[in-house]
Design a protein around this motif. Structure first.
Motif, PDB file in Angstrom:
ATOM      1  N   GLY A  88      -3.968 131.895 -13.749  1.00  0.00           N
ATOM      2  CA  GLY A  88      -3.365 132.761 -12.747  1.00  0.00           C
ATOM      3  C   GLY A  88      -1.853 132.735 -12.731  1.00  0.00           C
ATOM      4  N   ILE A  89      -1.248 131.897 -13.578  1.00  0.00           N
ATOM      5  CA  ILE A  89       0.210 131.768 -13.662  1.00  0.00           C
ATOM      6  C   ILE A  89       0.689 132.466 -14.932  1.00  0.00           C
ATOM      7  CG2 ILE A  89       2.158 130.170 -13.803  1.00  0.00           C
ATOM      8  CD1 ILE A  89       0.669 129.946 -11.174  1.00  0.00           C
ATOM      9  N   GLY A  90       1.819 133.174 -14.846  1.00  0.00           N
ATOM     10  CA  GLY A  90       2.358 133.838 -16.031  1.00  0.00           C
ATOM     11  C   GLY A  90       1.344 134.801 -16.616  1.00  0.00           C
ATOM     12  N   ALA A  91       1.030 134.602 -17.904  1.00  0.00           N
ATOM     13  CA  ALA A  91       0.068 135.476 -18.588  1.00  0.00           C
ATOM     14  C   ALA A  91      -1.300 134.824 -18.761  1.00  0.00           C
ATOM     15  CB  ALA A  91       0.632 135.884 -19.951  1.00  0.00           C
ATOM     16  N   SER A  92      -1.523 133.657 -18.187  1.00  0.00           N
ATOM     17  CA  SER A  92      -2.828 132.993 -18.290  1.00  0.00           C
ATOM     18  C   SER A  92      -3.812 133.601 -17.287  1.00  0.00           C
ATOM     19  CB  SER A  92      -2.706 131.486 -18.024  1.00  0.00           C
ATOM     20  OG  SER A  92      -2.088 130.826 -19.099  1.00  0.00           O
ATOM     21  N   SER A  93      -4.996 133.926 -17.777  1.00  0.00           N
ATOM     22  CA  SER A  93      -6.012 134.527 -16.915  1.00  0.00           C
ATOM     23  C   SER A  93      -6.409 133.563 -15.793  1.00  0.00           C
ATOM     24  CB  SER A  93      -7.251 134.891 -17.730  1.00  0.00           C
ATOM     25  OG  SER A  93      -6.928 135.768 -18.790  1.00  0.00           O
ATOM     26  N   PHE A  94      -6.724 134.131 -14.650  1.00  0.00           N
ATOM     27  CA  PHE A  94      -7.123 133.310 -13.510  1.00  0.00           C
ATOM     28  C   PHE A  94      -8.551 132.801 -13.678  1.00  0.00           C
ATOM     29  CE2 PHE A  94      -9.013 132.675  -9.333  1.00  0.00           C
ATOM     30  CZ  PHE A  94      -8.073 131.862  -8.724  1.00  0.00           C
ATOM     31  N   LYS A  95      -8.777 131.588 -13.215  1.00  0.00           N
ATOM     32  CA  LYS A  95     -10.127 131.078 -13.022  1.00  0.00           C
ATOM     33  C   LYS A  95     -10.094 130.131 -11.825  1.00  0.00           C
ATOM     34  CE  LYS A  95     -10.420 126.740 -15.660  1.00  0.00           C
ATOM     35  NZ  LYS A  95     -11.218 125.968 -16.631  1.00  0.00           N
ATOM     36  N   LYS A  96     -11.199 130.041 -11.150  1.00  0.00           N
ATOM     37  CA  LYS A  96     -11.276 129.144 -10.002  1.00  0.00           C
ATOM     38  C   LYS A  96     -11.322 127.704 -10.497  1.00  0.00           C
ATOM     39  CE  LYS A  96     -12.055 127.697  -5.785  1.00  0.00           C
ATOM     40  NZ  LYS A  96     -11.006 127.759  -4.741  1.00  0.00           N
ATOM     41  N   MET A  97     -10.417 126.867 -10.001  1.00  0.00           N
ATOM     42  CA  MET A  97     -10.407 125.456 -10.353  1.00  0.00           C
ATOM     43  C   MET A  97     -10.715 124.634  -9.099  1.00  0.00           C
ATOM     44  SD  MET A  97      -7.389 124.818 -13.151  1.00  0.00           S
ATOM     45  CE  MET A  97      -6.018 125.224 -12.071  1.00  0.00           C
ATOM     46  N   ARG A  98     -11.714 123.774  -9.192  1.00  0.00           N
ATOM     47  CA  ARG A  98     -12.098 122.941  -8.062  1.00  0.00           C
ATOM     48  C   ARG A  98     -11.434 121.568  -8.094  1.00  0.00           C
ATOM     49  NH1 ARG A  98     -15.968 125.477  -5.337  1.00  0.00           N
ATOM     50  NH2 ARG A  98     -17.164 127.100  -6.400  1.00  0.00           N
ATOM     51  N   GLY A  99     -10.764 121.271  -9.183  1.00  0.00           N
ATOM     52  CA  GLY A  99     -10.079 119.992  -9.307  1.00  0.00           C
ATOM     53  C   GLY A  99      -9.125 120.019 -10.483  1.00  0.00           C
ATOM     54  N   HIS A 100      -8.290 118.984 -10.603  1.00  0.00           N
ATOM     55  CA  HIS A 100      -7.293 118.931 -11.670  1.00  0.00           C
ATOM     56  C   HIS A 100      -7.928 118.858 -13.056  1.00  0.00           C
ATOM     57  CE1 HIS A 100      -5.428 117.164  -7.992  1.00  0.00           C
ATOM     58  NE2 HIS A 100      -4.482 118.015  -8.311  1.00  0.00           N
ATOM     59  N   SER A 101      -9.110 118.267 -13.155  1.00  0.00           N
ATOM     60  CA  SER A 101      -9.762 118.109 -14.460  1.00  0.00           C
ATOM     61  C   SER A 101     -10.256 119.429 -15.038  1.00  0.00           C
ATOM     62  CB  SER A 101     -10.940 117.136 -14.339  1.00  0.00           C
ATOM     63  OG  SER A 101     -10.494 115.852 -13.932  1.00  0.00           O
ATOM     64  N   ASP A 102     -10.347 120.476 -14.216  1.00  0.00           N
ATOM     65  CA  ASP A 102     -10.845 121.765 -14.700  1.00  0.00           C
ATOM     66  C   ASP A 102      -9.898 122.424 -15.698  1.00  0.00           C
ATOM     67  OD1 ASP A 102     -13.026 121.422 -13.108  1.00  0.00           O
ATOM     68  OD2 ASP A 102     -12.517 122.976 -11.649  1.00  0.00           O
ATOM     69  N   PHE A 103      -8.660 121.960 -15.741  1.00  0.00           N
ATOM     70  CA  PHE A 103      -7.691 122.546 -16.676  1.00  0.00           C
ATOM     71  C   PHE A 103      -7.734 121.859 -18.046  1.00  0.00           C
ATOM     72  CE2 PHE A 103      -3.053 123.195 -17.952  1.00  0.00           C
ATOM     73  CZ  PHE A 103      -3.242 124.515 -18.347  1.00  0.00           C
ATOM     74  N   ALA A 104      -8.304 120.656 -18.115  1.00  0.00           N
ATOM     75  CA  ALA A 104      -8.307 119.887 -19.359  1.00  0.00           C
ATOM     76  C   ALA A 104      -8.980 120.610 -20.528  1.00  0.00           C
ATOM     77  CB  ALA A 104      -8.964 118.519 -19.129  1.00  0.00           C
ATOM     78  N   PRO A 105     -10.125 121.296 -20.343  1.00  0.00           N
ATOM     79  CA  PRO A 105     -10.742 121.986 -21.479  1.00  0.00           C
ATOM     80  C   PRO A 105      -9.843 123.041 -22.122  1.00  0.00           C
ATOM     81  CG  PRO A 105     -12.316 121.761 -19.694  1.00  0.00           C
ATOM     82  CD  PRO A 105     -10.985 121.352 -19.138  1.00  0.00           C
ATOM     83  N   ASP A 106      -8.999 123.699 -21.314  1.00  0.00           N
ATOM     84  CA  ASP A 106      -8.074 124.690 -21.874  1.00  0.00           C
ATOM     85  C   ASP A 106      -7.073 124.021 -22.815  1.00  0.00           C
ATOM     86  OD1 ASP A 106      -9.430 126.330 -20.178  1.00  0.00           O
ATOM     87  OD2 ASP A 106      -7.709 126.880 -18.936  1.00  0.00           O
ATOM     88  N   ILE A 107      -6.583 122.840 -22.429  1.00  0.00           N
ATOM     89  CA  ILE A 107      -5.631 122.115 -23.277  1.00  0.00           C
ATOM     90  C   ILE A 107      -6.308 121.631 -24.558  1.00  0.00           C
ATOM     91  CG2 ILE A 107      -4.047 120.152 -23.390  1.00  0.00           C
ATOM     92  CD1 ILE A 107      -3.151 122.391 -21.538  1.00  0.00           C
ATOM     93  N   VAL A 108      -7.562 121.206 -24.468  1.00  0.00           N
ATOM     94  CA  VAL A 108      -8.299 120.786 -25.662  1.00  0.00           C
ATOM     95  C   VAL A 108      -8.385 121.941 -26.656  1.00  0.00           C
ATOM     96  CG1 VAL A 108     -10.561 120.078 -26.533  1.00  0.00           C
ATOM     97  CG2 VAL A 108      -9.617 118.990 -24.498  1.00  0.00           C
TER      98      VAL A 108
END
Length: 315
Positions: A88-108
């Motif tokens: 949801g920031i910049g050009a990254s598509s939004f997705k609902k995140m329920r916790g900080h760990s939900d972003f880790a798969p994108d970085i992987v």
């Protein structure tokens, strides 16, 4: 070991900037990756293109553009900074995140796309929790973690009473604020300046830094306030990972005069993480790392990257 990689041709020098005139700083073009679930992930790179990779996690009100503040110091140290927009920031598509760990798969997925086996992590302000979450989930891919003026939570088993209602209220407030004031970013920045310490106000008075922060704030809400609202809510939320089990070395840096990141956050990390070092920089504020030049061996940004190089040698 990094000196031989220095390459000042990575970015074209930016134009001379005068107050009130917008101009690009040293930066690479933004790129996007289509993730396995079809969403777009946006990132850009700064620093040294042949240097050791470092994933940068931006603050809860910023975007990938923040990493330009680190360009000169990273270039001098031979560090390749890869700054990633969260959903949801910049050009990254939004997705609902329920916790900080939900972003880790994108970085992987991004590390796999870039063919990077191991990287350093850096998080500023609310980005610190996302860096810690990734280091907890994928320690084998992390060489070190550097946190700048972090905003820290705590374990969810120690969840604070009423936090859920407070986070929801903050989310609604941020969304409303960006709907009403999206076109008045500079007025908001002017109000923010008045709440800062002397050292941070001096940073704001630097035209290069100020124009970057204005561009960064505008980029953060490119898609509207939903992404920033979610980030702001998560910055208040508790960790969804066991910070005490993080074995990766963590360095916490904080300006002693910082009015935006309370010292209690740094002390909480110091008390919780098993392998952490706290560094306090007297007389400096929230933006203590900005403005170190590539041709100088001095400045907080240069000190941070020198310390990171030492961590790599010991790794």
């Amino acid at each position: 070991m990094f000196a031989r990689f220095r390459d000042d041709s990575f970015y074209s020098p930016g134009s001379v900037v005068t107050p009130g005139v917008d101009a690009p700083l040293n930066q690479s073009p933004s790129r996007t990756l289509t993730l396995s679930d079809g969403r777009l992930l946006s990132w850009c790179e700064t620093g040294h293109r042949h240097g050791f990779p470092l994933i940068y996690f931006h603050s809860q009100t910023g975007s990938r553009l923040e990493a330009e503040l680190l360009h000169d110091a990273a270039l001098a140290a031979g560090i390749r900074v890869i700054a990633v927009d969260r959903p949801g920031i910049g050009a990254s598509s939004f997705k609902k995140m329920r916790g900080h760990s939900d972003f880790a798969p994108d970085i992987v997925e991004l590390l796999g796309f870039l063919d990077i086996d191991r990287a350093g992590l850096m998080g500023w302000d609310g980005g610190a929790a996302f860096a810690l979450a990734f280091s907890h989930a994928h320690p084998q891919q992390v060489a070190f973690v550097t946190l700048l003026a972090p905003v820290a939570g705590r374990q969810r088993k120690n969840r604070r009473s009423g936090l859920g209602m407070l986070a929801a209220a903050v989310k609604l407030f941020v969304q409303a604020r960006h709907r009403l004031r999206g076109a008045r970013i500079e007025q908001c920045m002017s109000r923010l300046r008045e709440s800062l310490c002397y050292a941070d106000r001096k940073q704001f008075d630097n035209p290069l830094v100020y124009r970057l922060l204005v561009r960064d704030a505008a980029e953060a809400v490119r898609q509207g306030g939903r992404g920033v609202a979610q980030d702001s809510m998560l910055s208040l939320d508790d960790w969804d990972f066991d910070a005490a089990s993080i074995t990766v070395p963590v360095d916490v840096w904080r300006g002693g005069a910082d009015t935006l990141s309370a010292v209690c956050h740094a002390r909480l990390l110091q008390d919780t993480l098993p392998n952490v070092a706290l560094h306090s920089i007297a007389g400096q504020g929230h933006f203590f790392f900005a403005g170190s030049s590539a041709g100088s061996c001095h400045g907080s940004g240069a000190d941070i990257f020198r310390h990171a190089r030492s961590a790599l040698r010991a790794f």
